[in-house]
Enzyme design. Structure first.
Site, PDB file in Angstrom:
ATOM      1  N   SER A   1      -0.627  39.004   5.523  1.00  0.00           N
ATOM      2  CA  SER A   1       0.504  39.064   6.453  1.00  0.00           C
ATOM      3  C   SER A   1       1.782  39.494   5.759  1.00  0.00           C
ATOM      4  O   SER A   1       2.632  40.136   6.367  1.00  0.00           O
ATOM      5  CB  SER A   1       0.785  37.676   7.037  1.00  0.00           C
ATOM      6  OG  SER A   1       0.009  37.447   8.165  1.00  0.00           O
TER       7      SER A   1
ATOM      8  N   HIS B   1       6.476  32.660  11.054  1.00  0.00           N
ATOM      9  CA  HIS B   1       5.702  33.803  10.556  1.00  0.00           C
ATOM     10  C   HIS B   1       6.374  35.135  10.882  1.00  0.00           C
ATOM     11  O   HIS B   1       6.526  36.001  10.012  1.00  0.00           O
ATOM     12  CB  HIS B   1       4.296  33.724  11.171  1.00  0.00           C
ATOM     13  CG  HIS B   1       3.308  34.704  10.625  1.00  0.00           C
ATOM     14  ND1 HIS B   1       3.172  35.973  11.128  1.00  0.00           N
ATOM     15  CD2 HIS B   1       2.388  34.587   9.637  1.00  0.00           C
ATOM     16  CE1 HIS B   1       2.206  36.601  10.457  1.00  0.00           C
ATOM     17  NE2 HIS B   1       1.714  35.775   9.552  1.00  0.00           N
TER      18      HIS B   1
ATOM     19  N   ASP C   1       4.333  39.817  16.432  1.00  0.00           N
ATOM     20  CA  ASP C   1       4.207  38.586  15.648  1.00  0.00           C
ATOM     21  C   ASP C   1       4.569  37.368  16.499  1.00  0.00           C
ATOM     22  O   ASP C   1       4.497  37.417  17.727  1.00  0.00           O
ATOM     23  CB  ASP C   1       5.098  38.707  14.395  1.00  0.00           C
ATOM     24  CG  ASP C   1       4.483  38.010  13.193  1.00  0.00           C
ATOM     25  OD1 ASP C   1       4.272  36.797  13.269  1.00  0.00           O
ATOM     26  OD2 ASP C   1       4.205  38.671  12.178  1.00  0.00           O
TER      27      ASP C   1
END
Ligand SMILES: *[C@@H]1O[C@H](CO)[C@@H](O)[C@H](O)[C@H]1NC(C)=O
Ligand SMILES: *[C@@H]1O[C@H](CO)[C@@H](O)[C@H](O)[C@H]1NC(C)=O
Ligand SMILES: *[C@@H]1O[C@H](CO)[C@@H](O)[C@H](O)[C@H]1NC(C)=O
Ligand SMILES: *[C@@H]1O[C@H](CO)[C@@H](O)[C@H](O)[C@H]1NC(C)=O
Ligand SMILES: *[C@@H]1O[C@H](CO)[C@@H](O)[C@H](O)[C@H]1NC(C)=O
Length: 780
Positions: free
Chosen positions: A559, A228, A156
């Site tokens: 996600s 994220h 990520d």
């Protein structure tokens, strides 16, 4: 990937025909122009050539290809062009090459495939676009200590190690088998790792020349500048944090799905995108470091498996017993949009949860519109105040209906509540623009394309999001009166009142473009309005103007769905250490729910969700722990499956590194069908009869009998033999066969589908229900 709404992805767009899409993929391929016209390529090599090459190390061997190929390099050694030398995820390397060098290399013995590097999406880097809530705190699952000893590798944007979610309170020591490292870098000391975050690495070789975003600082280290990776890691395995909330909303205890598991972060995404060469390097290390589960909340287009680096490297991971879980993509509701489709990958779509943040609009005429928002109550004096209402588009200035920057006139909207149509720009950024332009509040109105999109935001001013239907009522009211007014009433967090789960509008849909013989996505998991950890250098909208600081924020996307399943997979693996990745996936799929929490069908917009929207259904961790029976798959069986698909020897070699004689394999396995937990049957023109075979392994009570419950798909006669399976010991295997006979006359030149179910139910213990969705396709 997190959900990014783009009007061009609306349901009106005609989807690409398979052939055209492949063409597009090639065009899209090399996006990364380099100085001297060099581009990055991933070179796959034949491993047998290493043993005959006489080189003492792989690196030397890989360099020898460059030394032979690169004749002039401005005085620097050819080795300076090497980006990565891969050992585990694939056999080969990544390097920058000119077109001429590429042609030379292509003709070199030992080179089996050369793929251009391409960029994959990680859409929530611009995460201000999507906000949401977390379902992990209320799960009895999360309250257990399960997942202990497991290591989840997350590829990520990096991690914010100081987040309270990554504290190592109550964590056991780092497992002895762990071979990873805590790589130091900018603002990241080795001391950032602990017994929760046990590994951190970063891969930036292909990102030196990436376009930089002026508003975001990127750290040359595993540290997360975008949020994220911090968010997804904490969904998978965040530790317990009491009193977590997003500026007062959704307050409660935050926990990941496997709070007892360790996390290893592999930072492969920079400035919002992730290059294949970096992803491969992360997979390469993750496999060697000793992770149990790999979680990839990123993806791109559907690609043929032999061109798909994630598919290839995850095959290697699967062979080594690692389960790979990937996001399905956010390109729904367009059919054929699902990515990460390899049969050894667990592909996860997104669903809604039953937590809502009502922020209703009370119009001047007394009528009410339902809206949602995570704008914190009692924050500003404008909160709840009756304000003059104005539609941004009323002036006719280009783009004012979407509240684009520079289109709103201060003298018109100053002090008012501004209505903005959804459109292509981020939701939270519209709020910032209304605020900068002097507006006092905002109503975001979904358009026909977005319909009932319900991802909420922690807006920078009082604001709410309403559906398309409500937006029509709102505009009628504005038109009907000389001085329209409204107020927004923020009602905080409401749990359990709304119908959930439902398929998220944006969740990518099947059927699989490259391999329709496997149903994708495999299943759905929470991905709308998920609250999880957030870096302390970003505001909850991640807008540079947002100076608020939080430890948690809300995001939506597949996600967020992916790490839910990664965490649950770690729980299963910890409970059943001997199970293969395919067994764990089977347990998760065959026990998934096809009904919502009221017992009604899971919805997809206004209709019940089909198989191509939700796969096997909505993940149910409690049932997955004890599935009764599993469909297991050995890595070799995927190879027979690839032969069945008609892949060439070279293509199969590129994926599996094995020399296979498909002709021999298929003649020895005439009845072969991959032992997949869901069933896809394709009738090509002229065929009316298909037979599939499945093997079930008993992992439930040793002495058990299961009875068949079948729902035949429409226009199909389905016959199953036997209709009863009796097991007398643990791990006993039994097979059954299903014959499908088409009753449909294929007259029209149109692909058509129908769907059904095949369930094995324990004859005494009804909690054991092993359910497989069936999809039937009549191809043209
Ligand atoms: C890393 O270590 C150095 C030296 O001990 C220290 O000055 C610095 O603040 C540390 N950085 C972080 C991000 O912890
Ligand atoms: C809008 O445009 C102005 C002027 O160019 C700029 O200063 C401001 O940062 C922009 N606002 C947003 C939210 O992009
Ligand atoms: C409101 O009035 C405008 C301008 O007269 C018109 O274009 C628009 O369609 C009307 N909206 C609705 C919802 O009736
Ligand atoms: C975030 O968590 C840290 C560590 O627990 C704490 O010191 C800090 O005050 C928190 N920040 C906010 C905004 O709550
Ligand atoms: C299963 O059934 C067999 C035969 O009926 C019996 O011998 C055996 O003890 C049973 N096993 C268990 C675990 O109940």
């Amino acid at each position: 990937m997190a959900h990014q709404t783009n009007p061009s992805k609306g349901p009106k767009i005609i989807f690409h025909l398979p052939f055209i899409s492949f063409m597009l993929l090639f065009l899209v391929g090399p996006t990364h122009a380099q100085v001297h016209n060099l581009q990055t390529y991933i070179i796959h090599l034949h491993p047998q050539f290493l043993t005959t090459s006489g080189f003492s190390s792989r690196l030397q061997w890989h360099l020898s290809f460059l030394e032979r190929t690169i004749l002039s390099n401005n005085g620097t050694p050819p080795s300076s062009r090497l980006l990565y030398s891969y050992h585990s995820a694939i056999e080969g390397f990544a390097a920058r090459l000119s077109e001429h060098e590429l042609a030379v290399l292509r003709a070199t013995p030992g080179v089996i495939a050369i793929l251009p590097d391409h960029r994959l999406q990680l859409q929530t880097t611009y995460s201000y676009k999507f906000l949401g809530l977390d379902s992990s705190g209320d799960s009895p699952w999360a309250r257990s200590k399960f997942g202990q000893g497991m290591i989840i590798g997350v590829l990520d944007t990096g991690i914010w190690p100081e987040s309270p979610s990554f504290n190592d309170h109550n964590m056991p020591p780092v497992p002895n088998r762990w071979r990873g490292i805590c790589q130091e870098g900018q603002s990241f000391n080795a001391s950032a790792c602990n017994r929760k975050l046990i590994g951190a690495r970063f891969y930036h070789k292909d990102h030196r020349k990436s376009p930089s975003s002026p508003s975001i600082t990127e750290y040359l280290s595993p540290r997360d500048a975008h949020g994220h990776g911090t968010h997804t890691s904490s969904i998978a395995a965040g530790n317990s944090v009491i009193g977590a909330s997003v500026v007062g909303n959704g307050a409660g205890e935050a926990r990941g799905m496997a709070p007892g598991a360790h996390i290893a972060i592999y930072k492969v995404c920079w400035f919002g995108s992730c290059f294949n060469s970096d992803i491969l390097a992360g997979m390469d290390d993750g496999i060697r470091d000793g992770v149990d589960v790999l979680s990839l909340s990123l993806g791109g287009f559907p690609l043929p498996l032999y061109y798909d680096s994630i598919a290839i490297s995850s095959f290697r991971a699967t062979e080594r017993g690692i389960l790979v879980v990937c996001a399905a993509g956010n390109n729904g509701p367009i059919p054929y949009s699902v990515a990460n489709e390899a049969p050894w990958i667990t592909t996860v779509g997104a669903s809604t949860v039953d937590r809502r943040f009502p922020a209703i609009v009370r119009m001047g005429n007394g009528q009410i519109l339902y809206g949602e928002s995570m704008y914190p109550r009692t924050h500003l004096s404008n909160d709840g105040k009756e304000l003059d209402l104005i539609y941004g588009g009323i002036d006719g200035m280009d783009g004012a209906e979407f509240c684009y920057n520079g289109t709103l006139l201060k003298n018109r909207i100053g002090g008012k509540m501004v209505v903005c149509d959804r459109g292509p720009t981020g939701r939270a950024v519209k709020g910032e623009i209304v605020k900068e332009s002097g507006g006092a509040a905002m109503i975001l109105a979904n358009t026909e394309i977005n319909e009932e999109e319900d991802s909420v935001d922690v807006h920078v001013l009082p604001a709410t999001l309403i559906s398309y239907a409500e937006s029509i009522r709102l505009k009628l009211y504005i038109n009907s009166t000389i001085r329209p007014t409204a107020r927004i009433e923020f009602e905080g967090t409401v749990i359990g009142k709304s119908r959930a789960p439902a398929v998220a509008l944006f969740s990518s849909r099947g059927p699989s473009l490259t391999n329709p013989s496997i149903i994708k996505p495999d299943l759905i998991a929470p991905g709308v309005n998920i609250i999880a950890a957030w870096p302390e250098n970003l505001g909850p909208t991640s807008l540079p103007e947002d100076s608020r600081r939080v430890n948690f924020t809300v995001l939506s996307g597949t996600s967020m769905a992916c790490p839910h399943v990664s965490g649950i997979a770690a729980l299963l693996r910890s409970a059943h250490p001997s199970w293969s990745p395919a067994a764990i996936k089977s347990a998760i799929m065959t026990t998934a729910d096809d009904a919502d929490h009221l017992g009604n069908p899971i919805m997809d917009g206004s209709k019940p969700a089909g198989i191509f929207a939700m796969g096997a259904g909505h993940v149910n961790p409690r049932r997955a722990m004890d599935p009764g029976l599993i469909y297991d798959i050995k890595p070799d069986e995927y190879i027979i499956h690839l032969c069945n698909l008609g892949y060439t020897t070279q293509e199969i070699f590129a994926i599996t590194h094995r020399n296979v004689n498909c002709y021999r394999l298929l003649s020895k396995n005439v009845d072969f069908s991959l032992n997949y937990p869901s069933i896809s049957v394709i009738f090509k023109r002229g065929t009316v009869r298909k037979m599939i075979r499945r093997w079930l392994t008993n992992v439930g009570p040793p002495n058990s009998t299961y009875l068949l419950q079948g729902n035949a798909p429409q226009w199909v006669k389905m016959r199953v033999r036997p209709e009863r399976l009796t097991f007398s010991h643990l791990y006993e295997r039994k097979d059954y066969r299903v014959w499908f006979i088409s009753r449909k006359r294929i007259a029209e030149k149109k692909v058509s589908f129908s769907q059904g179910l095949l369930t094995w139910v324990h004859n005494h213990q009804s909690q054991y229900k092993v359910r497989s969705p069936i999809s039937v396709t009549w191809a043209v």
